[in-house]
Design an enzyme around this catalytic site. Structure first.
Site, PDB file in Angstrom:
ATOM      1  N   ASP A  83      24.612  11.561  32.579  1.00  0.00           N
ATOM      2  CA  ASP A  83      25.357  10.422  32.047  1.00  0.00           C
ATOM      3  C   ASP A  83      26.142   9.765  33.176  1.00  0.00           C
ATOM      4  OD1 ASP A  83      24.405  11.039  29.524  1.00  0.00           O
ATOM      5  OD2 ASP A  83      26.159  12.229  28.985  1.00  0.00           O
ATOM      6  N   ARG A 120      17.563  15.548  13.470  1.00  0.00           N
ATOM      7  CA  ARG A 120      18.799  15.783  14.208  1.00  0.00           C
ATOM      8  C   ARG A 120      19.558  14.483  14.334  1.00  0.00           C
ATOM      9  NH1 ARG A 120      20.637  16.043  19.747  1.00  0.00           N
ATOM     10  NH2 ARG A 120      22.162  17.718  20.033  1.00  0.00           N
TER      11      ARG A 120
END
Length: 345
Positions: free
Chosen positions: A219, A284
């Site tokens: 990230d 999910r």
């Protein structure tokens, strides 16, 4: 467990998806084994939390927290709203507009050819900038969603800032808010993402293996705060390059060190590489808050962390420069290599 009926992403061609991700799937097949039971667990109310956070950031770049202070009602309300949204027909979800940058996305990740078995919403953390027309796709009352997202983001941002301040204390930085002030700034370029990974029908040739839901990456922001439902899929890469599966825990939050924090600590903290695998049975849902600095903020190692003759590993850059570079790359690219001093010289 959240199982959504008729997920629109299944309308995609399995053959097309297979062609685009065959190499990633082959790599994943051998590494979806036992869960990694040594993810650092940190109680934010404990006296030694700051030392344990620093240790986790140095060794793994990843940990989970309890006693985080985020009300469960904020979590459950937003997850329920998200589940309702992803259950809508594709034509309804597409009214949220393509993610340019904010909106609804399906399979395509970024603009450089990365694909995954995923659909998602990318939202501005400044919810006032999202129109009621956009929010109304979630139901008859867009203010309900606005309130749910605002409550959740506000609580998670406060938790992220508490963690960042504990990091600063653990590093013995005199300015306790040296990291957190960037996330709390009115011009903070933070974003919020909700990912949905529907059950994935496995091609016969790959039966028993896992498809890639979201490919390997780090990230770029300072810190990421992740919460998911009780479904497995998240994997992180260890220092030796081995991928390990993280046990799901719907009552805790997982914390990722981002690239920017790695730079600010001159490599002392590690930006963790991670990915998500799918399975053929369960859906999910994950919700991720990405704490970013203002676009004009200059990112460089903190002088207070430089010891003796230690030199900066990175050249200085603005968050805008790094963000532009990151989003022009592929997911798996080493984004920081272009900003390392060795590479620069």
């Amino acid at each position: 467990m959240v199982v959504l009926s008729n997920p629109s992403i299944q309308q995609l061609s399995s053959n097309s998806f297979m062609r685009n991700s065959i190499s990633s799937m082959a790599a994943a097949a051998s590494s979806s084994a036992a869960f990694f039971t040594e993810v650092p667990l940190i109680d934010l109310s404990a006296p030694d939390a700051k030392q344990l956070i620093v240790k986790a950031c140095e060794e793994l770049g990843f940990f989970k927290v309890v006693n985080h202070g985020v009300p469960m009602e904020f979590i459950s309300t937003l997850e329920s709203e998200s589940t309702n949204f992803f259950s809508l027909p594709l034509s309804e979800k597409q009214k949220a507009a393509p993610p340019s940058p904010f909106g609804y996305g399906n399979k395509q990740i970024g603009r450089n050819g990365d694909v995954g078995w995923v659909e998602y919403l990318l939202l501005n953390t400044h919810l006032e900038s999202n129109s009621d027309g956009f929010l109304s796709i979630f139901g008859q009352d867009p203010q309900k969603l606005r309130s749910a997202v605002n409550n959740y983001i506000s609580a998670v941002r406060n938790m992220a800032c508490e963690i960042l301040e504990l990091m600063a204390e653990g590093l013995k930085i005199q300015q306790r808010n040296v990291f957190s002030k960037l996330v709390m700034d009115e011009e903070s370029d933070s974003v919020f993402r909700v990912n949905h990974y529907p059950p994935c029908p496995e091609p016969q040739a790959l039966k028993g293996r896992n498809m890639i839901g979201f490919g390997e990456h780090t990230d770029p922001q300072i810190i990421s705060v992740l919460r998911s439902n009780n479904t497995s899929g998240l994997q992180i890469s260890l220092a030796d390059g081995n991928w390990i599966s993280v046990p799901p825990d719907q009552n805790s939050f997982f914390i990722n060190v981002g690239d920017s924090l790695q730079v600010m600590t001159n490599g002392r903290f590690k930006s963790v590489k991670h990915r998500v695998l799918t399975n053929s049975l369960k859906s999910r849902i994950s919700m991720i808050y990405f704490g970013g600095p203002p676009l004009s903020e200059k990112i460089a190692p903190l002088p207070s962390l430089m010891k003796g003759e230690e030199r900066s590993l990175y050249k200085e850059f603005t968050w805008f420069e790094y963000k532009r570079s990151a989003y022009n790359s592929r997911l798996a690219d080493n984004r920081l290599v272009h900003f390392e001093r060795i590479a620069a010289s």
